[in-house]
Motif scaffolding. Structure first.
Motif, short mmCIF file in Angstrom:
data_model
loop_
_atom_site.label_atom_id
_atom_site.label_comp_id
_atom_site.label_asym_id
_atom_site.label_seq_id
_atom_site.Cartn_x
_atom_site.Cartn_y
_atom_site.Cartn_z
N ILE A 58 11.15 49.09 -81.38
CA ILE A 58 12.03 49.91 -80.55
C ILE A 58 11.43 50.01 -79.15
O ILE A 58 10.23 50.26 -79.01
CB ILE A 58 12.18 51.34 -81.12
N ARG A 59 12.26 49.79 -78.16
CA ARG A 59 11.84 50.01 -76.78
C ARG A 59 12.46 51.34 -76.35
O ARG A 59 13.66 51.56 -76.52
CB ARG A 59 12.31 48.87 -75.88
N HIS A 60 11.63 52.23 -75.81
CA HIS A 60 12.04 53.57 -75.37
C HIS A 60 11.73 53.67 -73.89
O HIS A 60 10.58 53.52 -73.48
CB HIS A 60 11.24 54.61 -76.17
N ILE A 61 12.77 53.88 -73.09
CA ILE A 61 12.61 53.97 -71.64
C ILE A 61 13.23 55.29 -71.17
O ILE A 61 14.37 55.59 -71.52
CB ILE A 61 13.29 52.79 -70.92
N VAL A 62 12.46 56.05 -70.40
CA VAL A 62 12.96 57.30 -69.82
C VAL A 62 12.67 57.25 -68.32
O VAL A 62 11.58 56.88 -67.91
CB VAL A 62 12.28 58.53 -70.44
N ILE A 63 13.68 57.61 -67.54
CA ILE A 63 13.56 57.60 -66.08
C ILE A 63 13.93 58.99 -65.56
O ILE A 63 14.93 59.57 -65.99
CB ILE A 63 14.49 56.54 -65.46
N TRP A 64 13.11 59.51 -64.66
CA TRP A 64 13.35 60.84 -64.11
C TRP A 64 13.39 60.80 -62.59
O TRP A 64 12.71 60.01 -61.95
CB TRP A 64 12.22 61.79 -64.47
N ASN A 65 14.16 61.74 -62.04
CA ASN A 65 14.09 62.12 -60.64
C ASN A 65 13.70 63.58 -60.62
O ASN A 65 14.27 64.39 -61.36
CB ASN A 65 15.43 61.90 -59.93
N LEU A 66 12.73 63.91 -59.80
CA LEU A 66 12.21 65.27 -59.76
C LEU A 66 12.80 66.06 -58.59
O LEU A 66 13.24 65.48 -57.59
CB LEU A 66 10.69 65.26 -59.65
N LYS A 67 12.77 67.37 -58.75
CA LYS A 67 13.19 68.29 -57.69
C LYS A 67 12.18 68.22 -56.56
O LYS A 67 11.00 67.93 -56.78
CB LYS A 67 13.27 69.71 -58.24
N ASP A 68 12.62 68.53 -55.35
CA ASP A 68 11.71 68.53 -54.21
C ASP A 68 10.63 69.59 -54.35
O ASP A 68 9.49 69.39 -53.92
CB ASP A 68 12.49 68.74 -52.90
N HIS A 69 11.00 70.73 -54.92
CA HIS A 69 10.05 71.82 -55.16
C HIS A 69 10.39 72.47 -56.50
O HIS A 69 11.56 72.73 -56.78
CB HIS A 69 10.12 72.88 -54.06
#
Length: 100
Positions: free
Chosen positions: A2-13
């Motif tokens: 199984i390939r598990h990929i998670v991508i995030w964008n974070l808040k500026d603060h």
């Protein structure tokens, strides 16, 4: 496998820190989970490379023996412990799991 990929964008603060500090903390927390269960064959965490055209801040890429290993990882206490921080600092999250 199984390939598990998670991508995030974070808040500026968030959590009293700026994005750069939270990215570093998130990366460290994720890396601390690299060997929490047997059957994890690859575990990579990366942040966007400055100067490159990127649309996301942070990525986790895992290769696991099977769906049972993924479930064990997702329910491991060490992984569960980082979720409150991640939820607090993340603006957007995408995930994909697939068989290879």
């Amino acid at each position: 496998m199984i390939r598990h990929i998670v991508i995030w964008n974070l808040k500026d603060h968030a959590e009293g820190a700026d994005k750069a500090a939270n990215l570093q903390k998130a990366q460290t927390l994720l890396l601390s989970c690299a060997q929490v269960v047997p059957g994890i064959r690859a575990f990579e965490v990366a942040t966007a490379t400055p100067g490159m055209d990127c649309t996301n801040d942070l990525v986790l890429h895992m290769l696991l023996d099977d769906a049972q290993v993924l479930a064990a990882y997702q329910n491991h206490p060490q992984h569960l412990a980082i979720k409150p921080f991640m939820k607090a600092v993340v603006n957007e999250r995408h995930c994909m799991d697939f068989t290879v």
